[in-house]
Design an enzyme around this catalytic site. Sequence first.
Site, PDB file in Angstrom:
ATOM      1  N   CYS A  84       0.861  -1.188   0.000  1.00 28.40           N
ATOM      2  CA  CYS A  84       0.000   0.000   0.000  1.00 28.40           C
ATOM      3  C   CYS A  84       0.897   1.238   0.000  1.00 28.40           C
ATOM      4  CB  CYS A  84      -0.967  -0.021   1.185  1.00 28.40           C
ATOM      5  SG  CYS A  84      -0.179   0.008   2.816  1.00 28.40           S
ATOM      6  N   ASP A 123      -8.311   3.764   1.304  1.00 21.95           N
ATOM      7  CA  ASP A 123      -7.301   4.194   2.269  1.00 21.95           C
ATOM      8  C   ASP A 123      -8.012   4.701   3.527  1.00 21.95           C
ATOM      9  OD1 ASP A 123      -5.328   5.424   3.721  1.00 21.95           O
ATOM     10  OD2 ASP A 123      -4.490   6.529   2.033  1.00 21.95           O
ATOM     11  N   CYS A 164      -1.298   0.826   7.520  1.00 22.32           N
ATOM     12  CA  CYS A 164      -2.734   0.545   7.677  1.00 22.32           C
ATOM     13  C   CYS A 164      -3.163  -0.715   6.919  1.00 22.32           C
ATOM     14  CB  CYS A 164      -3.579   1.730   7.203  1.00 22.32           C
ATOM     15  SG  CYS A 164      -3.294   3.250   8.145  1.00 22.32           S
ATOM     16  N   ARG A 165      -3.253  -0.623   5.592  1.00 21.88           N
ATOM     17  CA  ARG A 165      -3.845  -1.718   4.815  1.00 21.88           C
ATOM     18  C   ARG A 165      -2.929  -2.915   4.632  1.00 21.88           C
ATOM     19  NH1 ARG A 165      -5.232   2.076  -0.140  1.00 21.88           N
ATOM     20  NH2 ARG A 165      -3.328   2.984   0.741  1.00 21.88           N
ATOM     21  N   SER A 166      -1.693  -2.704   4.152  1.00 22.41           N
ATOM     22  CA  SER A 166      -0.868  -3.870   3.791  1.00 22.41           C
ATOM     23  C   SER A 166      -0.393  -4.700   4.986  1.00 22.41           C
ATOM     24  CB  SER A 166       0.286  -3.496   2.855  1.00 22.41           C
ATOM     25  OG  SER A 166       1.166  -2.574   3.433  1.00 22.41           O
ATOM     26  N   ASN A 195       2.293   1.506   4.366  1.00 21.52           N
ATOM     27  CA  ASN A 195       2.688   0.250   5.021  1.00 21.52           C
ATOM     28  C   ASN A 195       2.453   0.282   6.534  1.00 21.52           C
ATOM     29  OD1 ASN A 195       5.698  -1.828   5.413  1.00 21.52           O
ATOM     30  ND2 ASN A 195       3.610  -2.471   5.008  1.00 21.52           N
TER      31      ASN A 195
END
Length: 155
Positions: free
Chosen positions: A8, A123, A13-15, A11
């Site tokens: 993401c 996001d 939050c999402r990934s 690096n």
Amino acid sequence: MKNILFVCLGNICRSPLAEAIFNHQIKQRNLEGRFTSDSAGTSNYHIGEDPDTRSIASAVSHGVDISHKGRQFHYLDGKKFDYILAMDKTNYRDIIHEMGNKHEGLFLMREFDEKNKGADVPDPYYGGEDGFENVFQILSVSINNFIDFLLKEDH
Ligand code: 4NP
């Protein structure tokens, strides 16, 4: 052994959440030892940082272990990883730009979300807690289908 990388922007939050959910589902499906996983960000904003506290809270609330230190995506990752999962279309473009060439295993994460194929994983950084629960649900579905895909590719 196939090596999987989730990418993401930050690096945090999402990934790292995707990496944690992937590891959790791999364990649940008794597939440990067949895959490795990691995550990275296209930016250098959060190198060395733990995941966002809201990503940690989301993982913990679902019984998912999460642990990662932020790092930046590097073109050599294209050689190390068999599959690279981009969280959104900007990440996808930035990954191609950094690698300077095509990668057969590069996909948008939501290529594996049948109901919203090819959509971005939103996001959640500037939103509230509910954004993180939404991301958790999107990732759970997409990663379950992605693992099905991996098993078909690698039987
Ligand atoms: P991520 O979220 O890409 O899911 O880790 C973000 C984290 C930090 C920033 C943007 C997105 N930031 O601008 O610092």
